[in-house]
Scaffold this active site. Sequence first.
Site, PDB file in Angstrom:
ATOM      1  N   ARG A  69      49.179  57.743  54.214  1.00 52.19           N
ATOM      2  CA  ARG A  69      48.627  56.391  54.155  1.00 52.19           C
ATOM      3  C   ARG A  69      48.729  55.702  55.533  1.00 52.19           C
ATOM      4  NH1 ARG A  69      47.244  53.456  49.843  1.00 52.19           N
ATOM      5  NH2 ARG A  69      47.707  54.934  48.222  1.00 52.19           N
ATOM      6  N   ASN A 111      41.586  39.184  50.142  1.00 49.03           N
ATOM      7  CA  ASN A 111      41.104  40.067  49.076  1.00 49.03           C
ATOM      8  C   ASN A 111      40.663  39.236  47.888  1.00 49.03           C
ATOM      9  OD1 ASN A 111      40.755  42.542  47.620  1.00 49.03           O
ATOM     10  ND2 ASN A 111      42.712  42.213  46.603  1.00 49.03           N
ATOM     11  N   HIS A 113      40.697  39.585  43.753  1.00 46.72           N
ATOM     12  CA  HIS A 113      41.241  40.410  42.674  1.00 46.72           C
ATOM     13  C   HIS A 113      40.782  39.839  41.334  1.00 46.72           C
ATOM     14  CE1 HIS A 113      43.869  43.173  40.627  1.00 46.72           C
ATOM     15  NE2 HIS A 113      44.279  42.163  39.875  1.00 46.72           N
ATOM     16  N   SER A 140      41.031  35.805  41.648  1.00 46.14           N
ATOM     17  CA  SER A 140      41.843  35.139  42.664  1.00 46.14           C
ATOM     18  C   SER A 140      41.467  35.634  44.051  1.00 46.14           C
ATOM     19  CB  SER A 140      43.332  35.481  42.468  1.00 46.14           C
ATOM     20  OG  SER A 140      43.756  35.264  41.148  1.00 46.14           O
ATOM     21  N   ASP A 149      48.474  43.375  45.246  1.00 40.40           N
ATOM     22  CA  ASP A 149      47.903  42.150  44.664  1.00 40.40           C
ATOM     23  C   ASP A 149      48.932  41.021  44.569  1.00 40.40           C
ATOM     24  OD1 ASP A 149      45.527  43.598  44.298  1.00 40.40           O
ATOM     25  OD2 ASP A 149      46.183  44.325  42.351  1.00 40.40           O
TER      26      ASP A 149
HETATM   27  C1  GAR Z   1      35.366  43.257  42.325  1.00 38.24           C
HETATM   28  O1  GAR Z   1      35.145  42.798  41.031  1.00 38.24           O
HETATM   29  C2  GAR Z   1      36.774  42.969  42.767  1.00 38.24           C
HETATM   30  O2  GAR Z   1      37.331  41.906  42.096  1.00 38.24           O
HETATM   31  C3  GAR Z   1      37.502  44.232  42.420  1.00 38.24           C
HETATM   32  O3  GAR Z   1      36.578  45.260  42.636  1.00 38.24           O
HETATM   33  C4  GAR Z   1      35.284  44.779  42.366  1.00 38.24           C
HETATM   34  C5  GAR Z   1      34.368  45.272  43.450  1.00 38.24           C
HETATM   35  O4  GAR Z   1      33.054  44.994  43.139  1.00 38.24           O
HETATM   36  N1  GAR Z   1      38.662  44.387  43.262  1.00 38.24           N
HETATM   37  C6  GAR Z   1      39.828  44.851  42.844  1.00 38.24           C
HETATM   38  O5  GAR Z   1      40.020  45.247  41.717  1.00 38.24           O
HETATM   39  C7  GAR Z   1      40.912  44.865  43.911  1.00 38.24           C
HETATM   40  N2  GAR Z   1      42.201  45.002  43.337  1.00 38.24           N
HETATM   41  P1  GAR Z   1      31.941  45.062  44.257  1.00 38.24           P
HETATM   42  O6  GAR Z   1      32.139  46.383  44.991  1.00 38.24           O
HETATM   43  O7  GAR Z   1      30.657  45.031  43.471  1.00 38.24           O
HETATM   44  O8  GAR Z   1      32.111  43.870  45.158  1.00 38.24           O
END
Ligand code: GAR
Length: 223
Positions: A69, A111, A113, A140, A149
């Site tokens: 990572r 970010n 979430h 959020s 998160d």
């Molecule tokens: C979004 O809904 C975001 O909230 C989530 O991934 C999706 C991406 O959608 N993120 C997470 O879960 C991060 N922990 P997108 O690629 O269509 O923007």
Amino acid sequence: MPAQPLRVVVLISGHGSNLQIFIDSQSSGRLPIDIRAVISSRADAYGLVRAKQAGIEHETLLPQDFTSRECYDHALRDRVNRYRADLVILAGFMRILTPVFLAAYEGRVINIHPSLLPALRGLHTHERALREGLREHGCSVHYVTSALDAGPVIIQARVSVQPDDCGESLQRRVQYQEYRIYPRAVLWIAEGRIELRNHTVWRQGRRQDRPLVVTADDDLESL
Ligand code: GAR
């Protein structure tokens, strides 16, 4: 509006619908940002197509090409450095960042979430909200730390869970709110109205001890 647009790099892993909102907000002039590049952790992410169609530089950085990572984050940091980003926007970037990356971009990584943090960290939040019988769910925008998160929250949008909701219907309504609050948080950062100081969000020169919470009916212009 600030004199210079905020230079941003957007990190994605998938569909890129949030990325599209940023692309559209930039091109319509609603958001003073300059998306310098899109970097994806997956080669098949549809967000890369969106970046290409918009004429934005895009590249992939695949986890399987690195032994740890930390090595990945070294390379990611070097790539992002090239674009001299003021802000790194995670938009569905499904990786935990280590201090190797975050130390270089402290207070400059945000970010979105899909939950009302600190509830429902991690994956499958819509299904878990339904399974746990929650009456309220949402999304959020938060500053990113190396804990999953868990960084300080800037703004949240609440969505009420309906008795006939399924994972998809709930996700749709939550994402609609993501598209409202995420660009708004970036606008505030671009205007210097929001910043992170000592692990706390400061909003218009005041410490924000609790996240700003909005509902679907709230007018964000007035905030
Ligand atoms: C979004 O809904 C975001 O909230 C989530 O991934 C999706 C991406 O959608 N993120 C997470 O879960 C991060 N922990 P997108 O690629 O269509 O923007």
